[in-house]
Design a protein around this motif. Structure first.
Motif, PDB file in Angstrom:
ATOM      1  N   LEU A  49      59.128 -31.586  17.411  1.00  0.00           N
ATOM      2  CA  LEU A  49      58.747 -31.336  18.794  1.00  0.00           C
ATOM      3  C   LEU A  49      57.251 -31.239  19.073  1.00  0.00           C
ATOM      4  O   LEU A  49      56.878 -30.954  20.212  1.00  0.00           O
ATOM      5  CB  LEU A  49      59.420 -30.038  19.282  1.00  0.00           C
ATOM      6  CG  LEU A  49      60.946 -30.088  19.379  1.00  0.00           C
ATOM      7  CD1 LEU A  49      61.476 -28.732  19.806  1.00  0.00           C
ATOM      8  CD2 LEU A  49      61.400 -31.165  20.349  1.00  0.00           C
ATOM      9  N   GLU A  53      56.532 -31.462  22.982  1.00  0.00           N
ATOM     10  CA  GLU A  53      56.117 -30.296  23.767  1.00  0.00           C
ATOM     11  C   GLU A  53      54.796 -30.549  24.486  1.00  0.00           C
ATOM     12  O   GLU A  53      54.598 -30.098  25.628  1.00  0.00           O
ATOM     13  CB  GLU A  53      56.035 -29.064  22.877  1.00  0.00           C
ATOM     14  CG  GLU A  53      57.396 -28.562  22.424  1.00  0.00           C
ATOM     15  CD  GLU A  53      57.331 -27.220  21.735  1.00  0.00           C
ATOM     16  OE1 GLU A  53      58.287 -26.446  21.889  1.00  0.00           O
ATOM     17  OE2 GLU A  53      56.328 -26.955  21.038  1.00  0.00           O
ATOM     18  N   LYS A 230      65.824 -24.968  20.408  1.00  0.00           N
ATOM     19  CA  LYS A 230      64.757 -25.241  19.452  1.00  0.00           C
ATOM     20  C   LYS A 230      64.921 -24.335  18.236  1.00  0.00           C
ATOM     21  O   LYS A 230      65.375 -23.196  18.337  1.00  0.00           O
ATOM     22  CB  LYS A 230      63.387 -24.986  20.094  1.00  0.00           C
ATOM     23  CG  LYS A 230      63.084 -25.862  21.290  1.00  0.00           C
ATOM     24  CD  LYS A 230      61.768 -25.465  21.924  1.00  0.00           C
ATOM     25  CE  LYS A 230      61.500 -26.281  23.189  1.00  0.00           C
ATOM     26  NZ  LYS A 230      60.242 -25.878  23.864  1.00  0.00           N
TER      27      LYS A 230
END
Length: 293
Positions: A49, A53, A230
């Motif tokens: 990520l 992100e 997550k």
């Protein structure tokens, strides 16, 4: 970029065109594996990520309120279909079809409460759609559902549930018979969460890992994607230094009758690549691959 127009031919369905040039083995497979339950395969993957992100923060800074992983997953799948159209096929009446549109079905919780109801919403996309288009259509559909008492799916279900059980069972069998022959009215197909390219569910919003969801035998949805919350892991760099990384896991259930395992593998490698590089979704694809005849 305009998509080529095809004339509807005898044997085509309202939502797709029959594929007539497939190898005999493919055409024969639906006679052996008669339901999606017979033909479902499951696999899982993960997305690192760091870049994702950063991209989400960038889009929110641009004013896209609530922009998140759901939009990236859907836009990534739309882009995957633009290059690997066979994953957008479906099986109905023991025949294999190429779907006319990319139809994504989502489960929407009207309020984050254990007592609140949920409903299904279907959003239609084109292979040339960008992430901004996906964001607008998804949010528009979700806001519409949350502002209304009932969706079209809810209304159809509520009407059917007024029937006595024997009549309701007979009605469902009758709808299945109509669907088998391609005679189900467009109004019911459009309202049905069981007819579409893919169903997606965001379990990350509930803070839990993704489940392996079954495919429905009613209708013709060939793919179900679930992604979870997550998670953090500590990994070692090449020099042995520990570093914390974040991932999202997702699971995929597929109808193996629409394309072979190699095709699925290549398509979902591309899907995963797009998820890791979401900036590629800012512009339309350079070209759109058409499925076979």
């Amino acid at each position: 970029m305009d998509e080529p127009k095809r004339k509807r031919r005898f044997g085509d369905r309202k939502e797709g065109r029959r594929l007539r040039s497939l190898d005999p083995l493919y055409a024969f497979t639906p006679f052996i594996m008669k339901t999606r339950g017979d033909a479902t395969n499951y696999f899982s993957a993960s997305v690192e990520l760091d870049a994702v992100e950063k991209y989400i923060r960038k889009k929110r800074d641009e004013g896209l309120k609530g922009f998140g992983m759901l939009h990236i997953f859907i836009a990534g799948y739309v882009r995957c279909v633009s290059q690997y159209p066979a994953v957008n096929r479906f099986v109905s009446g023991k025949r294999i079809y190429a779907r006319n549109n990319i139809e994504v079905v989502m489960t929407v919780k009207k309020r984050m409460s254990t007592t609140a109801g949920e409903t299904e919403v279907k959003v239609i996309f084109k292979p040339t759609d960008t992430i901004n288009t996906v964001y607008e259509r998804v949010n528009e559909a979700i806001e519409k559902i949350k502002s209304e008492e009932d969706s079209s799916t809810d209304k159809v279900a509520a009407a059917l549930m007024k029937l006595p059980r024997p009549l309701l069972s007979a009605a469902v069998r009758f709808f299945g018979w109509l669907d088998y022959h391609g005679w189900l009215p467009s109004s019911l197909i459009n309202a049905s969460p069981f007819h579409g390219s893919m169903v997606i569910t965001d379990l990350g919003s509930l803070g839990i890992p993704p489940i392996y969801h079954h495919l429905y035998n009613f209708g013709n949805v060939p793919v179900f994607i679930a992604f979870g919350a997550k998670r953090k892991v500590v990994e070692l760099k090449k020099n042995g230094t520990p570093v914390e990384k974040k991932y999202i896991d997702y699971t995929v259930s597929t109808d193996e009758r629409i394309c072979d395992g190699y095709y699925y593998a290549v398509a979902f490698k591309h899907f995963n690549y797009i998820l890791r590089n979401p900036e590629l979704l800012e512009t339309p694809p350079e070209y759109v691959v058409e499925d076979v005849d």
